[in-house]
Design a protein around this motif. Structure first.
Motif, PDB file in Angstrom:
ATOM      1  N   LYS A  15      -6.354  -0.568   2.463  1.00  0.00           N
ATOM      2  CA  LYS A  15      -6.460   0.845   2.862  1.00  0.00           C
ATOM      3  C   LYS A  15      -7.482   1.047   3.979  1.00  0.00           C
ATOM      4  CE  LYS A  15      -5.198   2.527  -1.725  1.00  0.00           C
ATOM      5  NZ  LYS A  15      -5.620   3.329  -2.882  1.00  0.00           N
ATOM      6  N   ILE A 145      -2.452   1.266   6.540  1.00  0.00           N
ATOM      7  CA  ILE A 145      -1.234   1.977   6.130  1.00  0.00           C
ATOM      8  C   ILE A 145      -0.236   0.957   5.585  1.00  0.00           C
ATOM      9  CG2 ILE A 145       0.746   3.333   6.985  1.00  0.00           C
ATOM     10  CD1 ILE A 145      -1.227   4.318   9.245  1.00  0.00           C
ATOM     11  N   ASP A 149       3.482   4.352   2.404  1.00  0.00           N
ATOM     12  CA  ASP A 149       2.930   5.578   2.996  1.00  0.00           C
ATOM     13  C   ASP A 149       3.911   6.202   3.988  1.00  0.00           C
ATOM     14  OD1 ASP A 149       0.468   5.224   1.651  1.00  0.00           O
ATOM     15  OD2 ASP A 149      -0.231   3.868   3.232  1.00  0.00           O
ATOM     16  N   ARG A 150       4.971   5.486   4.318  1.00  0.00           N
ATOM     17  CA  ARG A 150       5.924   5.933   5.341  1.00  0.00           C
ATOM     18  C   ARG A 150       7.203   6.524   4.744  1.00  0.00           C
ATOM     19  NH1 ARG A 150       3.526   6.382  10.259  1.00  0.00           N
ATOM     20  NH2 ARG A 150       2.426   4.503  10.878  1.00  0.00           N
ATOM     21  N   ARG A 156       7.570   7.968  -2.898  1.00  0.00           N
ATOM     22  CA  ARG A 156       6.314   7.229  -3.050  1.00  0.00           C
ATOM     23  C   ARG A 156       5.805   7.350  -4.485  1.00  0.00           C
ATOM     24  NH1 ARG A 156       3.954   8.706   1.293  1.00  0.00           N
ATOM     25  NH2 ARG A 156       2.842  10.524   0.520  1.00  0.00           N
TER      26      ARG A 156
END
Ligand code: NI
Length: 177
Positions: A15, A145, A149-150, A156
């Protein structure tokens, strides 16, 4: 050469924004780490492996797309920067640090990037296909990332719930090592 342990989400290193590699750092010892990362990636197996995934918070990653581009041997991109990007493509991505993750992720179709090779020489790379996806995925790792996270917040949440259950039951196969 040696296989390196791959860390998994939510390890804090995954992170963090990784720091740039100094030119002076690019020596034989550094190239040994690159060789170990390439071996670890191939063994996993994976098509990309970023330094933060082996708990090194520095801006470089290795890529092996030889299945898709027969002329390309596994290589390293140090301090990569995307110079241009355009278009969109969606691909079902996995990640060595996200057990059981498989989701469509949208990224740029075409990218142009600069990076340093294993001798500290600046290189330019352009692609509008699979390699472009891999580079964007790995570059994300350097910025803290992950592919999870996308995706949409709902997807998620579903993935993270599944991940928690898997960790609790310890019923999943270990990734690499
Ligand atoms: Ni990944």
């Amino acid at each position: 050469m040696a296989l390196l342990p791959i860390i998994e989400y939510p390890h804090p290193t995954l992170k963090k924004v990784a720091r740039e590699v100094d030119l002076a750092e690019i020596n034989d010892a550094f190239r040994k780490i690159i060789a170990d990362m390439i071996e670890t990636m191939i063994e996993a197996p994976g098509v990309g492996l970023a330094a933060p995934q082996v708990n090194i918070s520095k801006r470089f990653f290795v890529v092996d797309v030889s299945n898709y581009y027969p002329d390309r041997k596994p290589f390293v991109l140090i301090n990569p920067v995307i110079l241009e990007k355009s278009g969109r493509q969606t691909f079902e991505e996995g990640c060595l640090s996200l057990p059981d993750f498989r989701e469509d992720v949208e990224r740029a179709k075409k990218i142009k990037a600069k990076y340093l090779d294993e001798f500290g020489k600046e290189q330019i790379i352009e692609d509008e296909d699979f390699l472009a996806i891999v580079i964007q995925h790995e570059l994300d790792h350097l910025d803290g990332i992950v592919a999870a996270d996308r995706i949409s917040p709902m997807k998620r949440m579903m993935y993270l719930t599944k991940l928690k259950k898997m960790t609790k039951k310890a019923d999943r196969a270990p990734v690499a090592l």
